[in-house]
Design an enzyme around this catalytic site. Structure first.
Site, PDB file in Angstrom:
ATOM      1  N   GLY A  44      33.785  89.155  58.536  1.00 26.37           N
ATOM      2  CA  GLY A  44      33.486  90.323  57.804  1.00 26.37           C
ATOM      3  C   GLY A  44      33.954  90.128  56.278  1.00 26.37           C
ATOM      4  O   GLY A  44      34.100  89.019  55.888  1.00 26.37           O
ATOM      5  N   GLY A 180      41.355 101.050  38.285  1.00 30.31           N
ATOM      6  CA  GLY A 180      42.595 100.355  38.264  1.00 30.31           C
ATOM      7  C   GLY A 180      43.461 100.253  39.438  1.00 30.31           C
ATOM      8  O   GLY A 180      44.781 100.164  39.482  1.00 30.31           O
ATOM      9  N   GLY A 181      42.657 100.440  40.573  1.00 27.33           N
ATOM     10  CA  GLY A 181      43.387 100.120  42.052  1.00 27.33           C
ATOM     11  C   GLY A 181      43.615  98.712  42.114  1.00 27.33           C
ATOM     12  O   GLY A 181      43.536  97.732  41.271  1.00 27.33           O
ATOM     13  N   VAL A 182      43.622  98.470  43.446  1.00 19.08           N
ATOM     14  CA  VAL A 182      43.894  96.841  43.902  1.00 19.08           C
ATOM     15  C   VAL A 182      42.915  95.908  43.518  1.00 19.08           C
ATOM     16  O   VAL A 182      43.035  94.935  42.709  1.00 19.08           O
ATOM     17  CB  VAL A 182      44.347  96.779  45.568  1.00 19.08           C
ATOM     18  CG1 VAL A 182      44.293  95.509  45.909  1.00 19.08           C
ATOM     19  CG2 VAL A 182      45.318  97.722  45.768  1.00 19.08           C
ATOM     20  N   ALA A 314      42.998  94.379  55.829  1.00 19.47           N
ATOM     21  CA  ALA A 314      42.769  93.639  56.971  1.00 19.47           C
ATOM     22  C   ALA A 314      43.581  93.744  58.012  1.00 19.47           C
ATOM     23  O   ALA A 314      43.434  93.917  59.317  1.00 19.47           O
ATOM     24  CB  ALA A 314      42.594  92.464  56.492  1.00 19.47           C
ATOM     25  N   HIS A 439      70.224  81.117  49.117  1.00 18.09           N
ATOM     26  CA  HIS A 439      70.357  81.078  47.775  1.00 18.09           C
ATOM     27  C   HIS A 439      69.865  79.802  47.196  1.00 18.09           C
ATOM     28  O   HIS A 439      70.455  78.873  47.890  1.00 18.09           O
ATOM     29  CB  HIS A 439      71.880  81.312  47.231  1.00 18.09           C
ATOM     30  CG  HIS A 439      72.204  81.146  45.652  1.00 18.09           C
ATOM     31  ND1 HIS A 439      71.755  82.012  44.802  1.00 18.09           N
ATOM     32  CD2 HIS A 439      72.580  80.212  45.194  1.00 18.09           C
ATOM     33  CE1 HIS A 439      72.091  81.773  43.457  1.00 18.09           C
ATOM     34  NE2 HIS A 439      72.802  80.401  43.679  1.00 18.09           N
TER      35      HIS A 439
END
Length: 462
Positions: A44, A180-182, A314, A439
């Site tokens: 898809g 201006g979205g994803v 998804a 770290h």
């Protein structure tokens, strides 16, 4: 098998995208006899026109930026330009490998895969190019397509959707991105890395408007620094062709011109003409309505993915498809907490979040019951090494659990896994503070933020 009138499947799935194939794989694993119908390619939108190809473009853009900026790390390199054919080959090779693997997976699970255009012909059957496929239950998973606006005609050359942008045979010199979205900010980021002069038009007050306002402001600051232009708070009015491209006019009369206009205002459900309403399935603006177990108002029909009005992601489709398969197999299922779904926008810098925004938390719990803390990545060693800027913002119910984690910075999408555990397991800051983070890592920043929220900051000021 589909031609055999005596064959009745346990589950017939219309649509082979994320939600559909996840339901097929899990259903077959649980012993259901499954038929999966897909008119295009298995996988898809996500695999062929969405998640995977866009992230490949973004990574190619990241490599271009690294070549340009290598000298700041003491490495002498030269950037000679972007070979768009080479970029597409890299992208398509990634897709091809995943596609081949998915085909093998479906075959190995003994799913009956049927290529063709399906149409819901009864509450228990789907007609596919003249064949009737019968099932005890039908799952609708026909996904979505890019949306446009009335009067805005997509020509695939100057005025394009994300589908066209993924196969564009050139790097545009300039581009206006409507939305201006994803989708919009990801293409803005990739194209800027390729050398395009980009302007984003967003009618709301901020980029990525569904995110916490602090995340939006941090992204806007980073985009300004990168030279990505944007216009906020005014909606689109019209577009017209010029000699060399497209001219866009906003509701306040302001105009912008560029070589191409990318329409990235979201995606709409694929449901028209597929027989859903004729079979009594409840709909709203093209979406199929479902309950928390993905059941429609028709007992033998469920629906998942972009076809239903939930988060268009998804991994949400995967989860919804699995839920349906397990419910039909008789397993105990739990509704999805959509606030607990990790969300990542893969621009540069990345925006990642899970849980609710500070504004939403104040609305739900009351302003006096909400605590917010920001941890600047300037205090994180690995982020300094990578030369990325940003913040991790935690939203907590006073004396209670963390209900929102909002992160901006390179590779923050890789930190959202722990963030979703913190939210979904209703962790207290003191509990997370007890965990030892490696770290130097960027993941350590998440631990440091919780140390600060628990009242014992290490590499951050009180």
């Amino acid at each position: 098998m589909a031609n055999d009138a005596s064959t009745v499947f346990d589950l017939v799935i219309l649509g082979g995208g994320s939600g559909g194939y996840a339901a097929a794989l899990r259903g077959a694993q649980l012993g259901l006899d499954v038929a999966l119908i897909e008119k295009n390619k298995l996988g898809g939108t996500c695999l062929h026109n969405g998640c995977i190809p866009t992230k490949a473009l973004l990574h190619a853009g990241e490599v271009a930026d690294q070549a340009r900026e290598a000298e700041q790390f003491g490495v002498k390199a030269s950037f000679e330009g972007v070979d768009i054919k080479g970029v597409h080959k890299y992208k398509d090779d990634v897709i091809a490998g995943l596609y081949k693997g998915l085909q093998g997976l479906v075959a190995s699970r003994k799913v009956t895969y049927i290529e063709g255009t399906g149409h819901l012909s009864s509450p228990t059957s789907v007609d596919v190019d003249g064949r009737r496929v019968e099932g005890r239950h039908v799952l609708l998973a026909t996904g979505s397509v890019p949306k446009s606006l009335p009067g805005l005609e997509i020509d695939g050359n100057r005025i394009i959707t994300s589908d066209h942008a993924l196969t564009l045979d050139r790097v545009p010199e300039s581009a206006i991105i409507l939305g201006g979205g994803v989708i919009g900010v990801e293409f803005a980021s990739a194209w800027k890395s390729f050398g395009t002069d980009v302007t984003v038009i967003e009618g709301m007050k901020h980029l990525v408007p569904v995110e916490d306002e602090n995340s939006s402001k941090l992204l806007e600051r980073a985009f300004r620094k990168r030279g990505i232009k944007f216009n906020l708070g005014t909606f689109f009015q019209s577009a017209e062709y010029t000699d060399n491209g497209v001219k866009v006019t906003l509701a306040d009369g302001k105009t912008f011109e560029a070589e191409v206009l990318l329409v990235a205002i979201g995606r709409g459900p694929v449901s028209a003409g597929l027989g859903y309403e004729e079979q009594g399935v409840a709909m709203d603006r093209g979406y199929v309505l479902v309950d928390e177990y993905m059941r429609t108002n028709v007992e033998t029909i469920s629906a998942v993915g972009d076809l239903v009005p939930t988060l268009q992601l998804a991994h949400v489709g995967f989860a919804e498809g699995i839920l349906v398969a397990e419910r039909l197999a008789g397993l105990k299922t739990v509704p999805i907490d959509y606030d607990g779904v990790p969300r990542v926008t893969y621009c540069h810098p990345e925006v990642a979040s899970v849980g609710i925004t500070e504004a939403k938390a104040k609305e739900v719990y009351g302003a006096d019951k909400v605590v917010a803390l920001k941890y600047n990545l300037a205090g994180n060693g690995k982020s300094k090494i990578l030369k990325t800027a940003g913040e991790i913002k935690l939203v907590q119910v006073k004396d209670g659990a963390v209900v929102g984690v909002h992160m901006v910075g390179d590779r923050m999408g890789e930190q959202v896994g722990e963030a979703q555990l913190i939210y979904n397991w209703e962790a207290l800051p003191a509990e997370v503070a007890q965990l030892i983070h490696a770290h130097p890592t960027q993941n350590e920043a998440l631990g440091e933020a919780h140390l600060a929220l628990a009242g014992k900051p290490l590499h951050s000021h009180d």
